[in-house]
Design an enzyme around this catalytic site. Sequence first.
Site, PDB file in Angstrom:
ATOM      1  N   CYS A  50     -14.715   3.451  16.064  1.00 18.77           N
ATOM      2  CA  CYS A  50     -16.014   4.020  15.696  1.00 18.77           C
ATOM      3  C   CYS A  50     -16.927   3.002  15.026  1.00 18.77           C
ATOM      4  O   CYS A  50     -18.134   3.237  14.909  1.00 18.77           O
ATOM      5  CB  CYS A  50     -15.835   5.235  14.780  1.00 18.77           C
ATOM      6  N   ASN A  51     -16.368   1.868  14.577  1.00 18.62           N
ATOM      7  CA  ASN A  51     -17.247   0.877  13.954  1.00 18.62           C
ATOM      8  C   ASN A  51     -17.020  -0.552  14.430  1.00 18.62           C
ATOM      9  O   ASN A  51     -17.374  -1.493  13.746  1.00 18.62           O
ATOM     10  CB  ASN A  51     -17.139   0.930  12.421  1.00 18.62           C
ATOM     11  N   ARG A  52     -16.433  -0.710  15.637  1.00 16.80           N
ATOM     12  CA  ARG A  52     -16.313  -2.049  16.210  1.00 16.80           C
ATOM     13  C   ARG A  52     -16.098  -1.971  17.718  1.00 16.80           C
ATOM     14  O   ARG A  52     -15.484  -1.025  18.220  1.00 16.80           O
ATOM     15  CB  ARG A  52     -15.192  -2.848  15.555  1.00 16.80           C
ATOM     16  N   GLU A 114      -7.459   0.784   5.185  1.00 12.62           N
ATOM     17  CA  GLU A 114      -7.110   1.996   5.940  1.00 12.62           C
ATOM     18  C   GLU A 114      -6.130   1.643   7.055  1.00 12.62           C
ATOM     19  O   GLU A 114      -6.168   0.556   7.628  1.00 12.62           O
ATOM     20  CB  GLU A 114      -8.373   2.673   6.489  1.00 12.62           C
ATOM     21  N   GLY A 115      -5.229   2.580   7.348  1.00 10.24           N
ATOM     22  CA  GLY A 115      -4.159   2.307   8.280  1.00 10.24           C
ATOM     23  C   GLY A 115      -4.382   2.807   9.694  1.00 10.24           C
ATOM     24  O   GLY A 115      -3.571   2.509  10.576  1.00 10.24           O
ATOM     25  N   GLY A 192     -13.690  18.911  18.287  1.00  6.97           N
ATOM     26  CA  GLY A 192     -12.917  17.839  18.890  1.00  6.97           C
ATOM     27  C   GLY A 192     -11.452  18.018  18.526  1.00  6.97           C
ATOM     28  O   GLY A 192     -11.122  18.601  17.484  1.00  6.97           O
ATOM     29  N   SER A 195      -7.441  12.242  17.911  1.00  3.58           N
ATOM     30  CA  SER A 195      -6.665  11.790  16.763  1.00  3.58           C
ATOM     31  C   SER A 195      -7.443  11.904  15.454  1.00  3.58           C
ATOM     32  O   SER A 195      -6.899  12.341  14.428  1.00  3.58           O
ATOM     33  CB  SER A 195      -6.216  10.341  16.971  1.00  3.58           C
TER      34      SER A 195
END
Length: 468
Positions: A50-52, A114-115, A192, A195
């Site tokens: 979502c950010n790369r 974050e994992g 949605g 995951s």
Amino acid sequence: MSLLVVGLSHRSAPVSILERAALSADAQAKLLQDALAVEPVTEASVLATCNRIELYADVDKFHAGVAEVSTLLARHSGVGLDELTPYLYVHYEDRAVHHLFSVACGLDSMVVGEGQILGQIKDSLATAQRLHTAGRLLNDLFQQSLRVGKRAHSETGIDRAGQSLVTFGLEQLAQGGQVADWAAKKRALIIGAGSMSSLAAATLARAGVQEIVVANRTLERAERLAEILAQPGGAAAAEGFAARAVPMASVSGELARADIAVSCTGATGLVLTAEAVAAAVAGRTDGDPLALLDLAMPRDVDAAVHRVAGARLVDIESLAEASADAPMAADVDAVRTLVSEEVAAFGAAQRAAHITPTVVALRTMAADVVAGEMGRLRGRLPDLGEREQAEITQTVRRVVDKLLHAPTVRVKQLAGEPGGAGYADALRTLFDLDPQTVAAVSRADHGARGDSAAPARTTTDDLNRDRS
């Protein structure tokens, strides 16, 4: 190793550009296939979150590789190359390895530590393997990045600094309060069933919401998630907790009943318009604001919702702003040290592996020489008994092994050092090795690692005796 990564992330580009450049699963697959069709690229893998958006490639020419990969990213994202280029970053060889290892450890995430990124890297590798675009280099790189990320989380306190984007977003909605206190007894709508949505649902269930409604384009997936949430002994913390599934057509009605809405779909257009949110707010009677968390890229919730009275929206853009002020854990330094050590070890291993086909080809040549000489001996001494022939053959092989042992062990040690790639060339020149034989061994070694090449007649397993 000629590893190249070209990409953009929340650190290099505004959310508006990231949103436009987001790639669907089909677009990612087409990008990988097109990448392998251009001359400088021999392997490729896409890491899209979502950010790369990043494309990793094994290239034989740096400048041509950067130009081709940048053009492909622009073409498949739909953002013009001139507009996209200022936001792109480029890393090459060891810097590219360092970048991916840092990403895997959560050091480059919007929420440090974050994992979730580990699962996304794993999915990226699985896609490249399924499409046969990852060869030895990218398989080694991505598998090692997963091990490095797991090391960081198990051996350091990075988890104390890190949290999921879901948790961070919910904390922003709670405005500094405890998520469990804020969410208790509320109704939540999850749009949605992927995951990220599943993680949001489980997090809210543990936080004590009273009800979760799951809406998804495929109703069966929504029903499966709702069933998991409602299982006895599952994530639910509130007494009397209920979970159910609804079709996407029911979202507007469920939004009016919800206190919290989390959306993360793969839709290319808006899922919740400002008008739909305003209508839901108008139908509320408790006076509390409707809390919305949009984790999708491109966005699911209209940015104009920020201006709707009675609604509070947290989206990727606002999360990026909030994360800039998030405190860094002291353990981040320990992770950075770990990453640097792992990058050095990976580079040494790749350089050492570069010489392996040459060493295998040398041993193959030596074995052929022994076989030829034994054949000549049998021709000159036809009455020589089998026992004597076997003893002579074993003796000659031992002599050859002892002569080759020290130089092959030493050359592999030297090859692992910076600038060691030249030792393979020197070995090929000194022993006049056939370049095609070396290439054939290299292709066969790729096959042993899961590529499509046929198995080798002589493999790197034959070098085990040189490792002592």
